[in-house]
Design a protein around this motif. Structure first.
Motif, mmCIF file in Angstrom:
data_model
loop_
_atom_site.group_PDB
_atom_site.id
_atom_site.type_symbol
_atom_site.label_atom_id
_atom_site.label_comp_id
_atom_site.label_asym_id
_atom_site.label_seq_id
_atom_site.Cartn_x
_atom_site.Cartn_y
_atom_site.Cartn_z
ATOM 1 N N ILE A 132 0.889 -1.277 -0.116
ATOM 2 C CA ILE A 132 0.215 0.010 -0.042
ATOM 3 C C ILE A 132 0.792 1.084 -0.019
ATOM 4 C CG2 ILE A 132 -1.728 1.426 1.244
ATOM 5 C CD1 ILE A 132 -2.964 -1.388 2.108
ATOM 6 N N PHE A 133 1.999 1.137 0.928
ATOM 7 C CA PHE A 133 2.722 2.272 0.925
ATOM 8 C C PHE A 133 3.422 2.529 -0.515
ATOM 9 C CE2 PHE A 133 2.189 2.704 5.257
ATOM 10 C CZ PHE A 133 2.346 3.950 5.645
ATOM 11 N N THR A 134 3.919 1.461 -0.975
ATOM 12 C CA THR A 134 4.724 1.421 -2.227
ATOM 13 C C THR A 134 3.964 2.159 -3.305
ATOM 14 O OG1 THR A 134 6.017 -0.545 -1.551
ATOM 15 C CG2 THR A 134 6.012 0.201 -4.017
ATOM 16 N N VAL A 135 2.541 1.710 -3.466
ATOM 17 C CA VAL A 135 1.661 2.179 -4.402
ATOM 18 C C VAL A 135 1.246 3.716 -4.156
ATOM 19 C CG1 VAL A 135 -0.786 2.016 -5.388
ATOM 20 C CG2 VAL A 135 0.499 -0.159 -5.012
ATOM 21 N N PHE A 136 1.008 3.950 -3.094
ATOM 22 C CA PHE A 136 0.893 5.737 -2.581
ATOM 23 C C PHE A 136 1.905 6.244 -3.107
ATOM 24 C CE2 PHE A 136 1.398 9.181 0.121
ATOM 25 C CZ PHE A 136 0.353 9.591 0.244
#
Length: 279
Positions: free
Chosen positions: A189-193
């Motif tokens: 999730i953090f990578t995509v954000f």
């Protein structure tokens, strides 16, 4: 890293940026640097210690971790943000140079008091002439750095997804072992954000580049259609950066010429004095 120092430096550039450039800087600090410092660093804090493989072979965990994570997400993002914001420092240095030239002009014309010097610091520089080229180059470099780092992320982590289970057969593992990544969903999730915010920054940089080019073309078309306006008029010519630079150069040249005349007169008087003393 001391991100506050970087913000202090770039906040000076923000005053001389376009509206799109100010939005870009806000996205950088609010949605990327703050998220990186406040949340992402804690998510990846146990990255190495929580990476486990179902073997007791010494060194197997470290080798497998290095194979699947050649560089930490946090360090790669920090390097990306540093390189992306560095071109803005070119604009800051160019603005500082122009302000120095204006201060020199004020001192040569006898207006070097503290009030006028403070006004030079506060007023916004117009993005035109050589400053326009510096600003455009900084935007182009920002675009290139963003695109290169997105491609690096794609090469290192295909699909931008953290797998729960990876299989490793690197030496010194005795055979193919199963390794488990901690908190893979949260890391995904953090990578995509972070990648989405990077894409938004790319779009803002492209929009700012188009805006700068269109405004420069419109200004040039207006100048050709109405040559008496802008730099052709006395007021526009008086306040243009090219005129200020020419005036500075002229004043410096006159000052150098007067200094040479004084030296020449002094040398002539000294020669006359020597002749009289000889007589």
């Amino acid at each position: 890293m001391n991100w506050a120092g970087l913000y202090t430096v770039l906040s000076g550039v923000n005053r001389h940026s376009t509206a799109i450039g100010r939005i870009w800087l806000s996205v950088i600090f609010i949605f990327r640097i703050m998220v990186l410092v406040v949340a992402a660093e804690s998510v990846w804090g146990d990255e190495k210690s929580a990476f486990t493989c179902n073997t007791q072979q010494p060194g197997c965990n470290s080798v497998c971790y290095d194979h699947f994570f050649p560089i930490s997400h946090i360090r790669l993002w920090a390097l990306q943000l540093i390189l992306v914001t560095t071109p803005a420092l070119l604009v800051a240095m160019h603005v500082a140079y122009q302000q120095h030239q204006e201060k020199k002009l004020l001192m040569l014309t006898g207006h070097g008091d503290a009030k006028h010097m403070e006004e030079v610091k506060k007023h916004k520089m117009r993005i035109a002439g050589s400053l326009w080229w510096t600003y455009v180059c900084s935007v182009v470099f920002r675009l290139l750095f963003e695109a290169v780092f997105m491609y690096i992320f794609y090469l290192l982590y295909p699909g931008y997804q953290m797998m729960r289970l990876v299989k490793c057969e690197a030496y010194p593992c005795p055979n193919t072992v199963d390794c488990f990544i901690s908190r893979p969903t949260e890391k995904t999730i953090f990578t995509v954000f972070m990648l989405v915010t990077s894409s938004i920054c790319i779009i803002l940089n492209m929009a700012e580049l188009v805006y700068l080019v269109v405004r420069a073309c419109a200004r040039r078309g207006q100048h050709h259609s109405n040559p008496t306006s802008g730099k052709g008029s006395f007021y526009g010519h008086k306040h243009s950066s090219e005129y200020k630079q020419n005036e500075i150069n002229q004043l410096l040249t006159e000052q150098d010429g007067s200094l040479k005349d004084m030296l020449r007169r002094n040398s002539g008087l000294q020669e006359k004095g020597d002749r009289c003393s000889a007589c």
